[in-house]
Write a protein that holds these residues in place. Structure first.
Motif, PDB file in Angstrom:
ATOM      1  N   TYR A  28     -29.141 -60.745-125.392  1.00  0.00           N
ATOM      2  CA  TYR A  28     -30.268 -61.419-126.259  1.00  0.00           C
ATOM      3  C   TYR A  28     -29.565 -62.791-127.035  1.00  0.00           C
ATOM      4  O   TYR A  28     -30.423 -63.552-127.328  1.00  0.00           O
ATOM      5  N   TYR A  40     -36.567 -64.337-121.053  1.00  0.00           N
ATOM      6  CA  TYR A  40     -37.550 -63.272-121.648  1.00  0.00           C
ATOM      7  C   TYR A  40     -37.991 -62.435-120.233  1.00  0.00           C
ATOM      8  O   TYR A  40     -37.874 -61.009-120.612  1.00  0.00           O
ATOM      9  N   MET A  44     -38.551 -63.527-129.779  1.00  0.00           N
ATOM     10  CA  MET A  44     -37.625 -62.541-129.023  1.00  0.00           C
ATOM     11  C   MET A  44     -38.213 -61.098-129.090  1.00  0.00           C
ATOM     12  O   MET A  44     -38.695 -60.346-128.246  1.00  0.00           O
TER      13      MET A  44
END
Length: 275
Positions: free
Chosen positions: A115, A136, A203
């Motif tokens: 991430y 993503y 996120m």
């Protein structure tokens, strides 16, 4: 893909606290369950991945230490993730994480993770916008493949307030044994707090899926955060898993029966459980 509303940083109640007595009572119980989970994973050939993200000084390390206390290091590995070396800079960013995934029966914890592509690389302009936006979808596909391969994923974001973070930085300045944790970047990153909040919430919105959901951990109180993190791990890793102690095979029991004089009742009781 997202049937339930994804979490947001604002969902975390940073006023949550846990007293010392209750903390240690729950810690002992959760660590005992984690040990049983590890044994079950070894027996059933399951795999577990724990993803820990969060603000600097949010308590990820403290949670990892309490988890590590319960687990045998032979099948539990912690990967502290920093900036990639030159070798990985010239390859797809997921490569170094593929190489660190757990084998059957093992659990891996990532202290920061893939991430970083949509957090630090986005915030620091280290990656072109079209590439971190592609991430993503890439990350969701990556995690979907892991789950399809019998890997259970727990994703935790440790959230604290800016004031609490500064208090912890001050503590690290004062404590000679904790100063190694503090860097120039820790203070510089505070200047981008609002920008980071935006990146984190996006996120969470884009990558909290039914098969690999995010959980935001309220971290202003360290004891509360550790227990909540361990509860999330126990819930996901134990779901649908038989945590009963491993049953020995007949060959082992036969050998034990020949070697252990006067223990036939024990051998017979263990053998009965296999039938």
């Amino acid at each position: 893909m997202q049937k339930t509303r994804p979490p947001r940083l604002s969902d975390a109640d940073l006023s949550k606290r846990l007293g010392k007595k209750e903390y240690f009572e729950q810690l002992i119980d959760l660590q005992a369950v984690l040990a049983r989970i590890q044994q079950a994973f070894l027996f059933h050939g399951l795999k577990g991945v724990i993803v820990l993200e969060g603000w600097d000084a949010a308590g990820k390390g403290g949670a990892i230490r309490r988890i590590s206390q319960a687990l045998d290091p032979r099948s539990f590995k912690v990967w502290p993730i920093g900036a990639p070396r030159n070798y990985y800079l010239n390859r797809h960013y997921l490569l170094r994480f593929w190489e660190r995934l757990p084998p059957q029966g093992a659990i891996s914890a990532f202290d920061r993770s893939w991430y970083g592509r949509v957090l630090v690389e986005r915030i620091e302009n280290l990656t072109p916008e079209h590439r971190w936006r592609d991430a993503y979808r890439e990350i969701n596909d990556f995690e979907r493949m892991l789950v399809a391969d019998d890997t259970r994923i727990v994703k935790l974001f440790f959230h604290i307030s800016a004031d609490e973070q500064m208090d912890r930085f001050t503590e690290r300045l004062r404590n000679p044994l904790k100063r190694w944790k503090l860097t120039y970047e820790d203070f510089r990153n505070r200047e981008k707090w609002a920008e980071t909040e935006t990146a984190v919430d996006e996120m969470l919105a884009r990558t909290s899926t039914d098969f690999a959901p995010w959980q935001v951990i309220a971290g202003n109180n360290k004891r509360y955060a550790r227990i909540e993190a361990m509860k999330a791990i126990v819930a996901r890793f134990s779901e649908g898993v038989d945590l009963s102690p491993q049953v020995l095979d007949h060959k082992t029991l036969d050998a034990a029966g020949h070697a252990l004089d006067g223990e036939q009742d024990l051998i017979d009781s263990l053998r009965a459980r296999t039938e």
